[in-house]
Design an enzyme around this catalytic site. Structure first.
Site, PDB file in Angstrom:
ATOM      1  N   CYS A  73       0.832  -1.171  -0.108  1.00  0.00           N
ATOM      2  CA  CYS A  73      -0.021   0.198   0.025  1.00  0.00           C
ATOM      3  C   CYS A  73       0.942   1.110  -0.045  1.00  0.00           C
ATOM      4  CB  CYS A  73      -0.947   0.047   1.505  1.00  0.00           C
ATOM      5  SG  CYS A  73      -1.782  -1.585   1.443  1.00  0.00           S
ATOM      6  N   CYS A 174     -35.562  -1.436  11.003  1.00  0.00           N
ATOM      7  CA  CYS A 174     -34.380  -1.110  11.864  1.00  0.00           C
ATOM      8  C   CYS A 174     -34.720   0.243  12.597  1.00  0.00           C
ATOM      9  CB  CYS A 174     -33.313  -0.580  10.890  1.00  0.00           C
ATOM     10  SG  CYS A 174     -32.573  -1.768   9.753  1.00  0.00           S
ATOM     11  N   CYS A 177     -36.398   0.041  16.138  1.00  0.00           N
ATOM     12  CA  CYS A 177     -35.533   0.238  17.476  1.00  0.00           C
ATOM     13  C   CYS A 177     -34.738   1.302  17.698  1.00  0.00           C
ATOM     14  CB  CYS A 177     -34.754  -1.172  17.552  1.00  0.00           C
ATOM     15  SG  CYS A 177     -35.556  -2.858  17.836  1.00  0.00           S
ATOM     16  N   HIS A 178     -33.974   1.746  16.355  1.00  0.00           N
ATOM     17  CA  HIS A 178     -32.816   2.610  16.193  1.00  0.00           C
ATOM     18  C   HIS A 178     -33.417   4.153  16.211  1.00  0.00           C
ATOM     19  CE1 HIS A 178     -29.853  -0.556  16.789  1.00  0.00           C
ATOM     20  NE2 HIS A 178     -30.596  -1.395  16.003  1.00  0.00           N
ATOM     21  N   ARG A 215     -22.022  -6.568  12.229  1.00  0.00           N
ATOM     22  CA  ARG A 215     -22.985  -5.902  12.857  1.00  0.00           C
ATOM     23  C   ARG A 215     -24.432  -6.188  12.433  1.00  0.00           C
ATOM     24  NH1 ARG A 215     -25.849  -6.031  15.910  1.00  0.00           N
ATOM     25  NH2 ARG A 215     -26.542  -4.957  17.764  1.00  0.00           N
ATOM     26  N   CYS A 219     -28.138  -8.151  13.603  1.00  0.00           N
ATOM     27  CA  CYS A 219     -29.574  -7.617  13.508  1.00  0.00           C
ATOM     28  C   CYS A 219     -30.502  -8.193  12.807  1.00  0.00           C
ATOM     29  CB  CYS A 219     -29.550  -5.927  13.539  1.00  0.00           C
ATOM     30  SG  CYS A 219     -29.454  -4.872  14.616  1.00  0.00           S
TER      31      CYS A 219
END
Lengths: 258, 106
Positions: A73, A174, A177-178, A215, A219
């Site tokens: 890189c 989503c 909840c969020h 993640r 969910c």
């Protein structure tokens, strides 16, 4: 002249007040704010943060030549401290040959395949996460700035639609909840607002570093839905929407989460 | 070689109590978990950590399956003299790693 000055002062005052009101209205909170003081201390101190082990690996991968052309890189991008500054804050971004948005991990892998002519790393492999953490660290403290690119607009719109779409046997979106229940409790833990400010994160539950896609797939299974595979466009679109939702929030990578 | 991060304060004065911090990459597999194939994943943990100052043991700890992956240890040390600190982790499967750092005392 005095009237002009007076009106200028008035305009300035209005601008300042609107700015202050906007700052007050920003009720967005990073998941960091919901963590225990002990976990916050773990993230706040690089000598305690286990993600820094991966960052150290990523730093050596940055300089390590790969593929038949034996380029690293660093051969093209030089010192990551300057060349990668603010890069992670802009992802996901549009990739022209693929004609779709790619996240930071995919971008690293594409560079590896196209420029280094090496084999790409599989999703969630320790090497990929390590390099991603090292690159993301260079944007720590910078505001998340999704690119102003019209080619991304339809993908982002689909991401938002997915964010509000009820899925799975539990029939949950989503947003339920969020957005609607963020800050309340689900079992023993506080529901965060779901801003992707610190990825890749060292999650104590995983005992390892993981990506935003890992993640989100968690969910998906949480609501008993079938999780799209790693790298699926559905997940990238969601990432794109989440980035625009968190625009302006500071990058914390590599963060620690419970 | 596992990656290890060691933090030794560089501005200690003689007699100061300083905090030494060590973090090492290790899975700390408990031996109680069952893998996707239904078989028990064999235990792979670090058993003992020892810190020596010029060969003299100044701190030691035993580690057990309940200790999380990538164990972090922080301990106080009275900086009575300068020297070389060596840090040794020993564990299952013949794991042994030693790292060194310099303790400077003004």
């Amino acid at each position: 002249m005095r009237r002009a000055l007076a009106s200028l002062a008035l305009v300035l005052l209005v601008v300042l007040e609107v700015g202050a009101a906007l700052a007050q209205q920003d009720s967005r909170r990073s998941g960091y704010d919901h963590m225990s003081p002990a976990t916050q201390a773990m993230q706040g101190d690089d000598t305690q943060n286990p993600a820094m082990l991966f960052v150290a690996d990523g730093e050596s991968l940055w300089r390590q030549p790969a593929g038949p052309v034996a380029k690293s890189c660093a051969s093209c991008h030089g010192d990551a401290l300057t060349s990668m500054r603010g890069v992670a804050a802009r992802y996901p971004a549009f990739d022209v040959p693929l004609a779709r948005p790619v996240n930071l991990g995919e971008r690293l892998n594409l560079c590896r395949v196209r420029q280094q002519k090496a084999e790409g790393w599989r999703a969630e492999s320790p090497d990929l996460l390590a390099l991603e953490a090292y690159v993301a660290l260079q944007s720590r403290g910078q505001a998340i700035t999704p690119p102003d690119d019209t080619r991304l607009t339809p993908f982002r719109a689909r991401g938002e639609q997915r964010y509000r779409q009820r899925i799975g046997q539990l029939d949950l979106a989503c947003a339920q909840c969020h957005d609607e229940h963020a800050g309340k409790r689900l079992g023993g833990s506080t529901i965060p607002q779901g801003h992707p400010t610190g990825y890749p994160i060292y999650r104590l539950e995983w005992q390892a570093l993981g990506s935003l896609q890992r993640r989100m797939r968690g969910c998906y299974s949480g609501v008993r839905a079938e999780a799209p595979p790693y790298g699926a466009i559905e997940l990238v679109e969601l990432e794109l929407y989440l980035a625009s939702r968190a625009a302006g929030m500071p990058v914390e990578s590599p963060a620690v989460r419970p | 070689m596992a990656r290890a991060l060691i933090t030794v304060p560089q501005d200690a004065k003689r007699g100061d109590v300083v905090e030494i911090r060590v973090l090492i990459a290790h899975p700390m597999e408990t031996g109680f978990r069952v893998g996707a194939d239904g078989r028990r994943v064999p235990r792979d943990i670090l058993r003992r950590f020892t810190c020596r100052l010029d060969g003299e043991v100044v701190f030691a700890a035993e580690l057990f399956p309940a200790v999380s992956a990538n164990p972090y240890l922080a301990f106080p040390l009275r900086a009575d003299r300068a020297g070389t600190l060596s840090f040794t982790w020993e564990g299952d499967g013949g794991f042994a790693q030693t790292e060194t750092a310099t303790l400077n005392v003004a």
